[in-house]
Design a protein around this motif. Structure first.
Motif, PDB file in Angstrom:
ATOM      1  N   MET A 110       0.830  -1.207   0.000  1.00 17.47           N
ATOM      2  CA  MET A 110       0.000   0.000   0.000  1.00 17.47           C
ATOM      3  C   MET A 110       0.870   1.266   0.000  1.00 17.47           C
ATOM      4  SD  MET A 110      -3.498  -1.020   0.585  1.00 17.47           S
ATOM      5  CE  MET A 110      -4.227   0.294   1.485  1.00 17.47           C
ATOM      6  N   GLY A 156      -3.828  -0.185  -4.044  1.00 20.85           N
ATOM      7  CA  GLY A 156      -4.972  -0.437  -3.166  1.00 20.85           C
ATOM      8  C   GLY A 156      -5.738   0.810  -2.754  1.00 20.85           C
ATOM      9  N   SER A 157      -5.278   1.953  -3.198  1.00 19.59           N
ATOM     10  CA  SER A 157      -6.037   3.192  -2.936  1.00 19.59           C
ATOM     11  C   SER A 157      -5.740   4.131  -4.098  1.00 19.59           C
ATOM     12  CB  SER A 157      -5.600   3.824  -1.621  1.00 19.59           C
ATOM     13  OG  SER A 157      -4.250   4.254  -1.733  1.00 19.59           O
ATOM     14  N   THR A 158      -6.454   5.221  -4.167  1.00 25.35           N
ATOM     15  CA  THR A 158      -6.128   6.152  -5.244  1.00 25.35           C
ATOM     16  C   THR A 158      -4.829   6.846  -4.884  1.00 25.35           C
ATOM     17  OG1 THR A 158      -7.238   8.045  -4.262  1.00 25.35           O
ATOM     18  CG2 THR A 158      -8.573   6.625  -5.647  1.00 25.35           C
ATOM     19  N   LYS A 202      -4.402   9.904  -5.266  1.00 30.47           N
ATOM     20  CA  LYS A 202      -4.786  11.304  -5.013  1.00 30.47           C
ATOM     21  C   LYS A 202      -4.199  12.225  -6.072  1.00 30.47           C
ATOM     22  CE  LYS A 202      -5.372  10.888  -0.021  1.00 30.47           C
ATOM     23  NZ  LYS A 202      -4.629   9.599   0.180  1.00 30.47           N
ATOM     24  N   THR A 249      -9.159   2.684  -7.377  1.00 28.34           N
ATOM     25  CA  THR A 249      -8.201   2.281  -6.334  1.00 28.34           C
ATOM     26  C   THR A 249      -7.426   1.013  -6.650  1.00 28.34           C
ATOM     27  OG1 THR A 249      -9.900   0.988  -5.252  1.00 28.34           O
ATOM     28  CG2 THR A 249      -9.626   3.267  -4.516  1.00 28.34           C
ATOM     29  N   GLN A 254      -1.057   3.327 -11.443  1.00 27.16           N
ATOM     30  CA  GLN A 254      -0.335   2.843 -10.264  1.00 27.16           C
ATOM     31  C   GLN A 254       0.939   2.116 -10.670  1.00 27.16           C
ATOM     32  OE1 GLN A 254      -3.586   0.604  -8.608  1.00 27.16           O
ATOM     33  NE2 GLN A 254      -4.005   2.131  -6.997  1.00 27.16           N
TER      34      GLN A 254
END
Ligand SMILES: [Zn+2]
Lengths: 473, 608
Positions: free
Chosen positions: B396, B401-403, B405, B413, B452
């Motif tokens: 992470m 597993g997340s944006t 930003k 995500t 990502q």
């Protein structure tokens, strides 16, 4: 005896009141037409410049009026009336058509409106006729004659068509009343015209409640006996509760109007018992009148809704100012109320009005000049104008009553009737109390013919008044 | 005295009564009832909105990409309409009589307002119309601006501008009906900077809507503030080249400058021409694009969740090194696969055993199964779940597993399963490394986006940190872009460990036999890369490649996805290498032209 000018005998109070109205009127016309292109107050391309010329012209005319032998107004009354009628006929044939009406002559670039002078001629002719030694207005013959005298020009004007000006002739009723027309005729006329208008303007049911209440309050006031007051109150209460009860009990299909009529019928039984018990014969009369007027109102309402087609109903409603219509009469009225209402208590200030200046209000310098007063001078200004008018009318009333000459008095009442009619109807129509019939506000509204006609009408009387001590015709 | 003299009192009474009635009514109208004052206000003023020019968008080399062109709305003021030659107007506007009639009839409030009659008439039509405008009283022209693109590229990145709908008007008081708003991409994210500030002129109008001048001397007027120009991070040349290479493939390219996090190009194909979503045909085109089975409106770079496949192996290596469960010299053998306690993961043929660098070079599945097993079954932790959570935290920290930003509205995500996911599936303490071994080769319960993966390449290039990928370099009139884009985000893995992984990625491209991505070699530039294959249960697997170059002080990090391209080396690696070469050298070496031609000639669009 030689006819002389008695400057000292001119009623200066009336003249000053006249000048006050003229000056204030012109200022408002100026306010309406004033814009950035202001050059001179004599600028003839503007309404105010044009009007100023008319005002100055009328001053010259006033001097001429005083130079003419006052007796000629008596002697030439019928010829003047005749000429007026001929002009009214001529304008129908040769007049210029403006807004689908033939009301104007256009001579050397000046517009001339015969109907404005027809009022003056009719006032003179009526005065001449009614001042005759043996004329009694309450005889059928006299009544018929005067009806014809006002009916002929009114009819000719109505076919132009200019219904507003034609209606002005009904204002002479005030003169007839003063000269002896039976009081009940006057009362009945006022009463039924009132009911007719209110029926169309208000919700009929409200009218009926109003009528019932007024009838019994009048009864109570007239008799001034405790028991009559008590009975009146009782009747009002009985009627009110019967109505309330019926509203709950009767099915929804029954209109409020019908509810009230049923309530009235039911409570009549109670009234009759009361009448019998307290021996109130006068109450019977009130009851009869009440029933009569409600029946009349109901008939008017019924005919309106059942005999007129929807588009005709709408036309009547627009005429009455009940419905707003984008480009027509209803629209004018709404805009007129907005303009006056937006003035508030002290107004927006001279030349600061937006509604009248930006032609939201149509006919803003003629029939709706009162809007400018309302917007720029507020409630203070409108009240002041009304006060000055009332002062002038009361002064004229006083002058009339001091005439030894019957001709001068009757002519004075004719003048009073015309000004009163114009004044009250014009203001009433701009604030939604009367159908918009398009007649000018005396001395205020822009327009040469009407201004000149009103000035002549007034100053002929001031001229007659100035010689009241010398001659009696 | 006559006997009716007393009637003068009645006359007097009538005069007084009527006048009193008038005064009372006036008192009500002017003093009590305030509603008329409001009506008067609305009557006499008209608010004209002054639309500012929308900010321009430049590429990183200050080439103008997005600008404005004037368009003209034909307005109608119904009150002022007079007779006109309707046939002529129809001819000029190229509409039929029905349209003209219904347009005039449709105008809602026929009293004061001007309503749009025909929106966005072309400049040519306007030129003809303008000369004849006097023939059509009641018609006016209002000028607006529409977006115009100097190159038909970067549709997804730029986004588009649409008309506000009722929901937007309700949620944001700035907008009124008919306003334009940036809906997606840079136009959407930077809407408030680009739009500027609407101005207004409050005008005094008469009943016909004719302007009489400014209301109260222009006291309520507000000047419009022009929108801010933006310099975006993309390289237009590179973007265009990438879109050309990807034209016949479904997939995505994301290229980032590692030292800044600036996105050099962001490609999602199939794409569309940005000018399709401008002006009158926008709605029609939008519907057509939305119905297209190739999903041209879908921004794969941000929204496509693929399993990363072998491109994820460097992450395992980094975590393993940092956790001390492997070292540079740890070697594991491979017998064309990994076999343990009933679990088997196949591998291709290569030398055995391999150390870490060689494991990356050869992309050995067995090697990374062992690495992953060491991480999860680490005896330092009380159970595999705890070790898994440590592993997950590392993952992470790379932004998975997340944006990220970034400055996109619609970034997704991806998915890194929490340990509870497996607890739920297998039962608590009833699973270990072998149970979830497919994670070792980037398959299973792991999904990442191309953005990502490009960020991963940038992080490795930086040897341990990254900047949030973003699309804006500078904003006219402002000193900086948003702070979070200039703050370095450090990954909890030592630089030395990155160096080892970098060696492996160097060899994967530039090593001898066994190197998986030799096709990505570029003359005079050391490219470090890692191939991958993203499993696709619905058809042929996807070809994946991540890379950065040059090896020392990298200028570009890239992730390429080609759907249905099967092997990383077959499509993604060549395309990535061409992108790198184009960006670093400005052109493609004659010796590699054949590769460019091959990529351009193939077509996988019809593949499933
Ligand atoms: Zn292997």
């Amino acid at each position: 005896m030689k006819d002389r000018l008695y400057i000292g005998e001119i009623d200066w109070i009336a003249v000053i009141l006249y000048l006050t109205l003229v000056i204030f009127g012109w200022l408002n016309i100026f306010a309406v037409s004033y814009n950035n292109q202001f050059r001179s107050i004599f600028d003839l391309s503007t309404n105010y410049g044009d009007q100023l010329i008319w005002i100055l012209t009328s001053f010259v005319l006033i001097i001429l009026l005083f130079a003419v032998d006052h007796r000629s107004y008596y002697y030439f009354a019928y010829p003047v009336y005749g000429i007026a009628v001929i002009l009214l006929l001529a304008v129908l044939l040769f007049g210029t058509e403006v807004n689908n009406a033939r009301s104007w002559f256009r001579i050397f670039g000046v517009n001339f409106q015969p109907s404005e002078f027809a009022k003056l001629a009719t006032a003179l002719a009526l005065a001449r006729f009614l001042s005759g030694w043996d004329v009694k207005i309450w005889t059928w013959k006299s009544m018929l004659t005067v009806s014809l005298m006002i009916g002929l020009p009114a009819m000719l004007i109505a076919v132009q068509p200019d219904w507003g000006t034609a209606l002005v002739f009904s204002g002479f009723v005030l003169l007839f009343y003063r000269e002896g027309m039976p009081g009940w005729v006057m009362a009945m006329m006022t009463f039924f015209v009132g009911i007719f208008l209110i029926t169309l303007l208000l919700v009929p049911a409200d009218l009926v409640i109003m009528l019932v209440s007024i009838a019994f309050i009048v009864l109570a006031l007239l008799s001034r006996k405790t028991k009559h007051v008590m009975v009146s109150a009782a009747i009002c209460i009985v009627f009110y509760f019967t109505t309330m009860l019926l509203t709950d009990v009767l099915p929804i299909e029954v209109t409020q109007y019908e509810v009230i009529l049923i309530a009235l019928a039911l409570s009549t039984i109670v009234y009759l018992i009361l009448i019998y018990k307290y021996k109130l014969k006068r109450l019977l009369l009130v009851l009869a009148l009440l029933s009569g007027s409600i029946a009349f109102s109901y008939t008017v309402d019924y005919m309106f809704h059942n005999f007129l087609k929807p588009h005709q109903q709408m036309r009547v409603n627009i005429l009455l100012g009940k419905e707003t219509d984008v480009q027509n009469v209803g629209y004018n009225l709404n805009q007129s109320k907005i303009a006056i209402g937006s003035g508030g208590f002290i107004g927006k200030g001279f030349l600061k009005g937006t509604q009248t200046k930006l032609s939201f209000v149509p006919e803003q310098s003629t029939d709706f000049i009162f809007c400018t007063i309302g917007e720029e001078w507020g409630f203070v200004g409108t009240t002041l104008v009304i006060v000055v008018f009332v002062a002038l009318l009361i002064r004229l009333l006083f002058l009339c009553e001091r005439q030894k000459s019957k001709f001068a008095r009757i002519y004075g009442y004719g003048l009073l009737s015309v000004i009163f009619f114009h004044f009250s109807v014009n203001i009433a129509m701009t604030i939604g109390l009367f159908p918009v019939i398009g007649i000018p506000l005396p001395f205020f509204s822009y327009g040469g013919s009407s201004f000149l006609a009103f000035t002549l009408l007034l100053f002929i009387f001031i001229r007659l008044d100035s010689v009241r001590k010398v001659y009696v015709i | 005295m006559d006997r009716f003299a007393n009637r003068k009192n009645i006359v007097l009474l009538m005069i007084l009564a009527v006048s009193a009635g008038l005064v009372m009514r006036l008192f009500y109208l002017q003093v009590i009832d305030t509603s008329y004052k409001l009506s008067a206000e609305n009557n006499s003023k008209r608010i004209e909105i002054v639309y500012p020019a929308r900010g321009l968008i430049y590429d990183r080399n200050h080439e103008l990409l997005v600008y404005n062109q004037p368009v003209y709305d034909l307005m109608i003021a119904p009150f002022e309409l007079q007779e006109f030659d309707s046939t002529e107007l129809c001819e000029i506007l190229k509409i039929d009589m029905m349209r003209l009639r219904s347009g005039i009839r449709r105008v809602k409030n026929p009293q004061y307002r001007r309503e749009p009659f025909l929106k966005q008439i072309s400049a040519e039509t306007y030129a003809v119309l303008q000369e004849k405008m006097h023939k059509f009283p009641g018609f006016y022209v209002r000028s607006r601006t529409l977006r115009k693109y100097s190159r038909e590229i970067a549709a997804h990145l730029m986004g588009y501008v649409g008309e506000v709908d009722e929901k937007m008007i309700e949620s944001d008081g700035y907008y009124v009906m008919g306003d334009y708003i940036g809906v997606s991409g840079i136009e959407g994210y930077y809407e408030e900077l680009l739009r500027g500030e609407k101005g207004q002129e409050v005008l005094l109008v008469d009943v016909h809507g004719r302007v009489q001048g400014p209301f109260q001397g222009g006291r309520f007027d507000r000047n419009a503030v022009v929108g801010r120009d933006l310099v975006c991070t993309i390289d237009a040349e590179l973007q265009e080249y990438g879109e050309k290479l990807m034209k016949t493939y479904k997939g995505s390219i994301v290229a980032i400058e590692p030292s800044t996090g600036e996105i050099l190009s962001l490609i999602s194909t199939p794409t569309y021409e940005p000018s399709l979503l401008v002006g009158r045909p926008r709605t029609e085109n939008y519907i057509r694009l939305e119905k297209d089975t190739l999903e041209p409106l879908f921004n794969r770079a941000l929204m496509a969740n693929y399993p990363p496949g072998s491109t994820f192996k460097p992450v395992h290596a980094l975590i393993g090194l940092q956790e001390g469960v492997i070292s540079r010299n740890s070697s594991f053998s491979c017998v064309q696969g990994f076999y343990a306690r009933g679990v088997s993961v196949g591998c291709h043929f290569h030398e055995s055993p391999l150390n870490l660098v060689e494991g990356i070079q050869n992309s050995c599945n067995a090697y990374f199964c062992n690495v992953f097993r060491n991480i999860i079954d680490n005896p330092d932790y009380s159970n595999p779940a705890e070790a898994y959570n440590i592993w997950r935290d590392y993952v992470m920290s790379f932004g998975f597993g997340s944006t990220l930003k970034s400055d996109f509205i619609n970034e997704l995500t991806g998915f890194i399963a929490p340990s509870t996911y497996y607890d739920h599936y297998y039962g608590e303490n009833r699973w270990n490394a072998l149970t979830v071994i497919s994670l070792a080769i980037g398959q299973g319960e792991i999904l990442t986006t191309p953005l990502q993966m490009a960020n991963l390449a940038a992080t490795i290039a930086n040897k341990g940190y990254y900047y949030i990928p973003h699309t804006i370099k500078s904003i006219a009139g402002l000193d900086t872009i948003e702070n979070r884009f200039t703050e370095r985000i450090t990954v909890p893995v030592d630089t030395a460990n990155f160096s080892i992984v970098t060696e492996g990625m160097d060899l994967a491209v530039n090593g001898g036999a066994g190197s998986t991505a030799r096709i990505a070699q570029i003359p005079d530039v050391i490219v470090c890369g890692k191939t991958g294959t993203a499993q696709n249960p619905h058809g042929k697997d996807h070809s994946v490649f991540i890379a950065f170059a040059p090896k020392n002080e990298p200028d570009i990090a890239i992730a390429v996805y080609v759907e249905h391209g099967e092997w990383g080396a077959s499509y993604a690696a060549p395309i990535a290498s061409l992108m790198i070469e184009k960006y670093l050298n400005g052109s493609i070496d004659p010796g590699r032209k054949w590769l460019e031609a091959t990529m351009l000639s193939r077509n996988l669009l019809s593949e499933q």
